[in-house]
Design a protein around this motif. Structure first.
Motif, short mmCIF file in Angstrom:
data_model
loop_
_atom_site.label_atom_id
_atom_site.label_comp_id
_atom_site.label_asym_id
_atom_site.label_seq_id
_atom_site.Cartn_x
_atom_site.Cartn_y
_atom_site.Cartn_z
N LEU A 64 -69.30 -71.10 -113.33
CA LEU A 64 -70.19 -70.96 -114.09
C LEU A 64 -70.27 -69.84 -114.87
O LEU A 64 -71.14 -68.72 -114.84
N HIS A 69 -71.81 -74.23 -120.26
CA HIS A 69 -71.48 -75.14 -118.67
C HIS A 69 -72.55 -74.89 -118.04
O HIS A 69 -73.14 -75.77 -117.36
N GLU A 72 -75.61 -76.87 -119.07
CA GLU A 72 -75.63 -78.44 -119.00
C GLU A 72 -75.71 -78.55 -117.12
O GLU A 72 -76.14 -79.72 -116.86
N THR A 73 -75.41 -77.70 -116.30
CA THR A 73 -75.73 -77.91 -114.97
C THR A 73 -77.30 -77.70 -114.59
O THR A 73 -77.58 -77.90 -113.37
N ARG A 75 -78.59 -74.64 -114.22
CA ARG A 75 -78.72 -73.60 -113.30
C ARG A 75 -79.04 -72.01 -113.97
O ARG A 75 -78.97 -72.21 -115.37
N GLU A 110 -60.56 -78.87 -115.98
CA GLU A 110 -61.74 -77.97 -116.63
C GLU A 110 -60.71 -76.87 -117.16
O GLU A 110 -59.71 -76.35 -117.01
N ARG A 145 -64.68 -83.33 -106.93
CA ARG A 145 -65.79 -83.10 -107.11
C ARG A 145 -66.60 -83.44 -105.59
O ARG A 145 -67.52 -83.11 -105.24
N ARG A 149 -68.71 -80.50 -103.96
CA ARG A 149 -70.16 -80.77 -103.93
C ARG A 149 -70.78 -80.63 -102.59
O ARG A 149 -71.97 -79.96 -102.42
N GLY A 230 -68.73 -76.18 -121.36
CA GLY A 230 -69.23 -77.76 -121.17
C GLY A 230 -68.42 -78.68 -121.52
O GLY A 230 -67.34 -78.30 -122.44
#
Length: 260
Positions: A64, A69, A72-73, A75, A110, A145, A149, A230
């Motif tokens: 982050l 980016h 888009e999350t 947060r 990424e 992921r 996650r 992003g």
């Protein structure tokens, strides 16, 4: 100046790019002090490239860290850098294959700028931090992921970032660019999927070096993967991913299945 690491005579060597396809040998590693050149030269196109760092570097990642980016999350902007680490067994160079783990269903690319530490750094002031950076490389913070996650519900990022081959870095170290003013693009099978300016970084290279060095003695060859913008998305076996950073170079890696 572009510094490459490569195999020559079965041994790792360092050299600098003198012409579009000519590498001149260095007498020693750039992490051992001054950069002195030798007489030997080789065509760059004939060399097997290695990750341009020491044999077993520490690899620091930052989550982050691009405003695009983070948005888009959904947060909030973090107050301090979100640091994690990758093992050196994740490290691969330009042209090596990213291995898609057996049983995985969500693996993402990424695109990242990597800062390569050039000399020992401890309690470094932000205004002096870039003096401790040898230069910059392209990096891909490949991430599994499904595991990541689940880990993030526990407040950590470890195994999802740590699979073998999940830290492609290269093709070289560029010593003469401004890390806050670079265009950075990621291309999946030739199509641009990430495109940003490093000016979008929340915590720049200077801030990251200063922050880490408050607690950790940074050593020559340590790598700081500064975060991704992003546009992150999935990889599949058979894909090819390129990271193109203005003034630095192009890092290219194909994806293969674990049992391929």
């Amino acid at each position: 100046m572009k510094i490459y690491k490569f195999l020559q005579g079965g041994k790792p060597r360092f050299g600098v790019l003198e012409e579009p396809d000519t590498i001149r040998a260095m007498k020693a590693s750039p992490f051992e002090g001054s950069i002195d050149l030798d007489d030997e030269t080789w065509p760059l196109s004939s060399l097997v490239l290695l990750p341009p760092t020491v044999a077993h570097p520490r690899i620091f990642g930052v989550g982050l860290n691009y405003k695009s980016h983070i948005l888009e999350t959904g947060r909030a902007l973090p107050e301090i850098p979100s640091i994690f680490m990758k093992p050196d067994t994740a490290l691969i160079g330009h042209g090596e294959s990213i291995v898609y783990p057996s049983g995985s269903t969500i693996v993402h690319y990424e695109t990242e700028l990597v800062a390569v530490i050039g000399r020992k750094a401890r309690n470094v002031a932000r205004e002096d931090a870039l003096d401790y950076v040898l230069g910059y490389a392209c990096g891909n913070d490949v991430s599994e992921r499904t595991i990541q996650r689940k880990e993030m519900t526990l407040g950590l990022m470890t195994v999802g970032k740590a699979f073998d081959t999940f830290a492609p870095i290269g093709p070289c170290i560029e010593t003469s660019v401004d890390p806050a003013a670079l265009r950075m693009r990621g291309r999946l099978n030739g199509t641009i999927v990430q495109d940003c300016q490093t000016s979008d970084l929340l915590f720049g290279v200077d801030a990251l070096v200063a922050y880490l060095s408050q607690a950790i003695t940074l050593m020559p060859g340590d790598l700081i993967m500064t975060g991704t913008p992003g546009g992150v998305g999935p990889l599949q076996p058979g894909d090819s991913f390129e990271i193109d950073i203005e003034g630095v170079g192009v890092l290219r890696n194909d994806v293969i299945g674990e049992n391929a």
